[in-house]
Design a protein around this motif. Structure first.
Motif, PDB file in Angstrom:
ATOM      1  N   LYS A   1       0.823  -1.208   0.000  1.00 54.47           N
ATOM      2  CA  LYS A   1       0.000   0.000   0.000  1.00 54.47           C
ATOM      3  C   LYS A   1       0.863   1.267   0.000  1.00 54.47           C
ATOM      4  O   LYS A   1       0.424   2.314  -0.461  1.00 54.47           O
ATOM      5  N   ALA A   2       2.081   1.138   0.534  1.00 57.94           N
ATOM      6  CA  ALA A   2       2.991   2.287   0.580  1.00 57.94           C
ATOM      7  C   ALA A   2       3.824   2.410  -0.695  1.00 57.94           C
ATOM      8  O   ALA A   2       4.740   3.225  -0.756  1.00 57.94           O
ATOM      9  N   GLY A   3       3.522   1.583  -1.694  1.00 58.13           N
ATOM     10  CA  GLY A   3       4.202   1.705  -2.982  1.00 58.13           C
ATOM     11  C   GLY A   3       5.381   0.790  -3.185  1.00 58.13           C
ATOM     12  O   GLY A   3       6.121   0.929  -4.166  1.00 58.13           O
ATOM     13  N   TYR A   4       5.580  -0.181  -2.289  1.00 55.27           N
ATOM     14  CA  TYR A   4       6.708  -1.100  -2.412  1.00 55.27           C
ATOM     15  C   TYR A   4       6.395  -2.220  -3.398  1.00 55.27           C
ATOM     16  O   TYR A   4       5.258  -2.671  -3.526  1.00 55.27           O
ATOM     17  N   GLN A   5       7.441  -2.686  -4.061  1.00 52.57           N
ATOM     18  CA  GLN A   5       7.378  -3.901  -4.846  1.00 52.57           C
ATOM     19  C   GLN A   5       7.900  -5.021  -3.947  1.00 52.57           C
ATOM     20  O   GLN A   5       9.001  -4.914  -3.385  1.00 52.57           O
ATOM     21  N   THR A   6       7.143  -6.096  -3.781  1.00 48.55           N
ATOM     22  CA  THR A   6       7.476  -7.112  -2.785  1.00 48.55           C
ATOM     23  C   THR A   6       7.645  -8.490  -3.427  1.00 48.55           C
ATOM     24  O   THR A   6       7.010  -8.804  -4.436  1.00 48.55           O
ATOM     25  N   SER A   7       8.490  -9.302  -2.800  1.00 49.37           N
ATOM     26  CA  SER A   7       8.725 -10.650  -3.331  1.00 49.37           C
ATOM     27  C   SER A   7       9.045 -11.613  -2.199  1.00 49.37           C
ATOM     28  O   SER A   7       9.574 -11.222  -1.154  1.00 49.37           O
ATOM     29  N   PHE A   8       8.723 -12.890  -2.438  1.00 45.60           N
ATOM     30  CA  PHE A   8       9.013 -13.954  -1.469  1.00 45.60           C
ATOM     31  C   PHE A   8       9.670 -15.116  -2.197  1.00 45.60           C
ATOM     32  O   PHE A   8       9.197 -15.562  -3.245  1.00 45.60           O
ATOM     33  N   PHE A   9      10.751 -15.637  -1.599  1.00 44.63           N
ATOM     34  CA  PHE A   9      11.473 -16.777  -2.160  1.00 44.63           C
ATOM     35  C   PHE A   9      11.758 -17.779  -1.047  1.00 44.63           C
ATOM     36  O   PHE A   9      12.449 -17.456  -0.074  1.00 44.63           O
ATOM     37  N   GLY A  10      11.227 -19.002  -1.166  1.00 49.31           N
ATOM     38  CA  GLY A  10      11.649 -20.053  -0.249  1.00 49.31           C
ATOM     39  C   GLY A  10      10.573 -20.669   0.604  1.00 49.31           C
ATOM     40  O   GLY A  10       9.421 -20.823   0.214  1.00 49.31           O
ATOM     41  N   LYS A  11      10.971 -21.028   1.810  1.00 49.03           N
ATOM     42  CA  LYS A  11      10.115 -21.791   2.718  1.00 49.03           C
ATOM     43  C   LYS A  11       9.081 -20.890   3.374  1.00 49.03           C
ATOM     44  O   LYS A  11       9.429 -19.936   4.065  1.00 49.03           O
ATOM     45  N   TRP A  12       7.817 -21.208   3.184  1.00 49.07           N
ATOM     46  CA  TRP A  12       6.713 -20.497   3.837  1.00 49.07           C
ATOM     47  C   TRP A  12       6.277 -21.261   5.086  1.00 49.07           C
ATOM     48  O   TRP A  12       6.280 -20.737   6.178  1.00 49.07           O
TER      49      TRP A  12
ATOM     50  N   TRP B   1      15.476 -11.369  -9.556  1.00 51.24           N
ATOM     51  CA  TRP B   1      14.329 -10.480  -9.320  1.00 51.24           C
ATOM     52  C   TRP B   1      14.796  -9.061  -9.017  1.00 51.24           C
ATOM     53  O   TRP B   1      14.202  -8.094  -9.499  1.00 51.24           O
ATOM     54  N   LEU B   2      15.864  -8.930  -8.240  1.00 51.46           N
ATOM     55  CA  LEU B   2      16.413  -7.597  -7.953  1.00 51.46           C
ATOM     56  C   LEU B   2      16.828  -6.899  -9.246  1.00 51.46           C
ATOM     57  O   LEU B   2      16.645  -5.688  -9.408  1.00 51.46           O
ATOM     58  N   GLU B   3      17.365  -7.688 -10.169  1.00 50.11           N
ATOM     59  CA  GLU B   3      17.831  -7.121 -11.428  1.00 50.11           C
ATOM     60  C   GLU B   3      16.665  -6.693 -12.320  1.00 50.11           C
ATOM     61  O   GLU B   3      16.732  -5.651 -12.995  1.00 50.11           O
ATOM     62  N   LYS B   4      15.581  -7.460 -12.303  1.00 49.13           N
ATOM     63  CA  LYS B   4      14.462  -7.222 -13.219  1.00 49.13           C
ATOM     64  C   LYS B   4      13.337  -6.368 -12.616  1.00 49.13           C
ATOM     65  O   LYS B   4      12.402  -6.001 -13.325  1.00 49.13           O
ATOM     66  N   ARG B   5      13.413  -6.059 -11.354  1.00 51.14           N
ATOM     67  CA  ARG B   5      12.318  -5.352 -10.671  1.00 51.14           C
ATOM     68  C   ARG B   5      12.079  -3.970 -11.289  1.00 51.14           C
ATOM     69  O   ARG B   5      12.901  -3.459 -12.046  1.00 51.14           O
ATOM     70  N   ASP B   6      10.974  -3.358 -10.903  1.00 51.67           N
ATOM     71  CA  ASP B   6      10.677  -1.986 -11.305  1.00 51.67           C
ATOM     72  C   ASP B   6      11.595  -1.055 -10.514  1.00 51.67           C
ATOM     73  O   ASP B   6      11.437  -0.889  -9.299  1.00 51.67           O
TER      74      ASP B   6
ATOM     75  N   PHE C   1      11.780  -1.505  -2.736  1.00 53.21           N
ATOM     76  CA  PHE C   1      11.483  -2.938  -2.759  1.00 53.21           C
ATOM     77  C   PHE C   1      11.658  -3.592  -1.402  1.00 53.21           C
ATOM     78  O   PHE C   1      12.406  -3.135  -0.540  1.00 53.21           O
ATOM     79  N   PHE C   2      10.917  -4.693  -1.243  1.00 57.15           N
ATOM     80  CA  PHE C   2      11.076  -5.590  -0.089  1.00 57.15           C
ATOM     81  C   PHE C   2      11.227  -7.000  -0.625  1.00 57.15           C
ATOM     82  O   PHE C   2      10.381  -7.488  -1.371  1.00 57.15           O
ATOM     83  N   LEU C   3      12.328  -7.659  -0.247  1.00 54.11           N
ATOM     84  CA  LEU C   3      12.611  -9.024  -0.680  1.00 54.11           C
ATOM     85  C   LEU C   3      12.755  -9.917   0.544  1.00 54.11           C
ATOM     86  O   LEU C   3      13.529  -9.624   1.448  1.00 54.11           O
ATOM     87  N   TYR C   4      11.990 -10.999   0.583  1.00 52.93           N
ATOM     88  CA  TYR C   4      12.017 -11.958   1.693  1.00 52.93           C
ATOM     89  C   TYR C   4      12.632 -13.248   1.155  1.00 52.93           C
ATOM     90  O   TYR C   4      12.017 -13.948   0.357  1.00 52.93           O
TER      91      TYR C   4
END
Length: 496
Positions: free
Chosen positions: A124-135, A191-196, A201-204
């Protein structure tokens, strides 16, 4: 309008002052933009707090990139989880809530639909977010979750070799000796390379390693073969009745002979030294992953405006009290590695000694985005601690663990820890509670609960514990719907 303002400044201040004013405006603009820091959160599985090179706990263990994070960033010396178990801890990180509030109290609890994950606020604050791995919330569920623009995960614990990933709803099978730690890191950096690039950004990045059964990457296999492991001083106590004179609970002795004990670890008779060697070898790919992330940030001029957090979801016992695994409230189980890197906020080489918990992660990351934490989150942002600011901070932490049907060796446990003392209450056993002086007895060897000199302290800590449970609506054990098998056994529905 902006041109008129600049013309006014030029006429009012003259050419030299005008240039200075413009520079100041640019600096203020940059400062305002810097309030939205990028964030990378790296989580590992079952990595205990002192199995890092710079702690010198294991003299032969080398973790150059984790050491680098500590040197260039901050080492949180006293970081704890509220429940020392994968799913509850991860849920507390993502929701900022205690286990009895979010109700994911074990590794098979279904995920309540009404939970809010902090990345939703970032979106909602305008971040691009991603998740990689064990949930690992909902054992057989790898579907994309709310709060993430890009999603890559796997079922349950996953596997070390040739995993299947659910990438934004599409399952892809990997082959040719693909190692999970490397794969997740490759995809995260890609993903960091291709992101907007116009968005913060937030990467998990959530690694499977170093969860058992540990399997190192081929390039690290055998790296620590035959390296010695000094057994803990409490390793042999439960072999005899000496544990009684030390005041330990009976359940600790009995657990020695389960698969959570050193004599039958994971139903194997493999020497504990070999387990430790393989565990440390498996950690090496994780350390390498951290280095790749830090290098990418530096090479792309992102290091000055990005916070990187590294932590473990819970600790792990390697022979202390005769135990293997986690779940209990002893230091090696509840304490986790915690490192923070962020040149924009503080200089490197900091050591923070205040007690932080996993419920502090969400408030801290929200502050990086210029957001205030929601009122329902009990944790605090630890950014002021990184900056050596004098702030009101907690003087105790609380712990909860709920008995599991499939792991009956450990009872339900509640506890409270201060800088000096730890108090543990167990439910469902005819057994003793525990009280340790952590300053005089850091290995938690001598239970003081029966010593009349500590009766008043026990009363005070008991009151603190129940005040916390009452205040946070935790006076009842959160139950989960179960179904009955034809055999008469009960299981959670999502176990089938």
């Amino acid at each position: 309008m902006r041109k008129l303002k600049l013309l006014y400044l030029f006429l009012l201040l003259g050419p030299i002052q005008f240039v200075c004013a413009q520079t100041q405006i640019a600096s203020l603009k940059k400062l305002a933009e810097a309030k939205k820091l990028n964030v990378i959160f790296i989580l590992t599985d079952d990595h205990r707090y002192d199995f890092i090179g710079f702690t010198n706990k294991i003299s032969w263990l080398k973790t150059p990139n984790l050491d680098r994070m500590a040197k260039e960033g901050a080492y949180i010396k006293n970081a704890f989880v509220t429940t020392s178990l994968c799913s509850p801890s991860r849920a507390s990180i993502l929701t900022g809530e205690y286990s009895h509030v979010h109700t994911i109290v074990d590794n098979i609890s279904p995920e309540p639909a009404n939970l809010v994950f902090f990345p939703q606020y970032l979106q909602k604050a305008g971040y691009q977010t991603s998740f990689f791995g064990k949930w690992h919330m909902g054992e057989d569920d790898d579907r994309p979750r709310k709060g993430f623009d890009h999603w890559e995960s796997f079922l349950g614990q996953g596997v070390y070799w040739n995993p299947q990933l659910n990438i934004d709803g599409k399952r892809i099978q990997y082959k040719d000796s693909t190692y999970i730690t490397d794969l997740l890191t490759d995809h995260a950096v890609s993903w960091l390379e291709k992101r907007d690039k116009k968005k913060p950004f937030f990467l998990y990045l959530s690694h499977k390693a170093v969860h058992a059964p540990v399997e190192p990457a081929k390039r690290f296999a055998g790296m620590y073969k035959n390296k010695p492991y000094l057994l803990p001083s409490t390793y042999y106590q439960t072999l005899t009745d000496e544990y009684k004179s030390l005041g330990w609970p009976e359940w600790v002795k009995q657990q020695r002979y389960s698969w959570h004990g050193v004599d039958y670890a994971y139903h194997s008779h493999k020497p504990i030294e070999q387990y430790v060697q393989n565990y440390c070898e498996t950690l090496m790919a994780v350390d390498e992953s951290v280095g790749r992330v830090l290098d990418y940030l530096k090479q792309n001029n992102l290091d000055q405006n990005t916070m990187v957090i590294y932590m473990g979801d819970n600790g792990f016992s390697w022979g202390e009290h005769g135990l293997i695994d986690k779940r209990h409230f002893y230091e090696e189980s509840v304490k986790v590695p915690f490192l923070v890197y962020c040149p924009a906020l503080f200089k490197g080489g900091e050591t923070v000694t205040k007690m932080i918990q996993n419920v502090d992660v969400a408030p801290t990351i929200l502050e990086c985005a210029g957001l205030q934490k929601p009122g329902y989150m009990p944790g605090q942002s630890f950014i002021p601690l990184l900056q050596n600011k004098e702030v009101k901070w907690r003087d105790k932490i609380f712990y909860e663990y709920y008995w599991e049907y499939d792991f009956p060796m450990t009872p339900t446990i509640y506890g409270v820890r201060t800088d000096k003392y730890k108090y543990i209450r167990s439910w469902g056993t005819w057994d003793t509670h525990e009280l340790y002086d952590l300053e005089k007895d850091p290995e938690e060897m001598h239970n003081l609960i029966a010593d009349p000199k500590y009766a008043e302290l026990e009363k005070q800590l008991t009151g603190d514990l129940f005040d916390w449970l009452e205040k946070t609506k935790g006076m009842q054990i959160p139950l989960k719907r179960t179904i009955k098998q034809p055999s008469g056994d009960y299981r959670h529905p999502n176990q089938y």
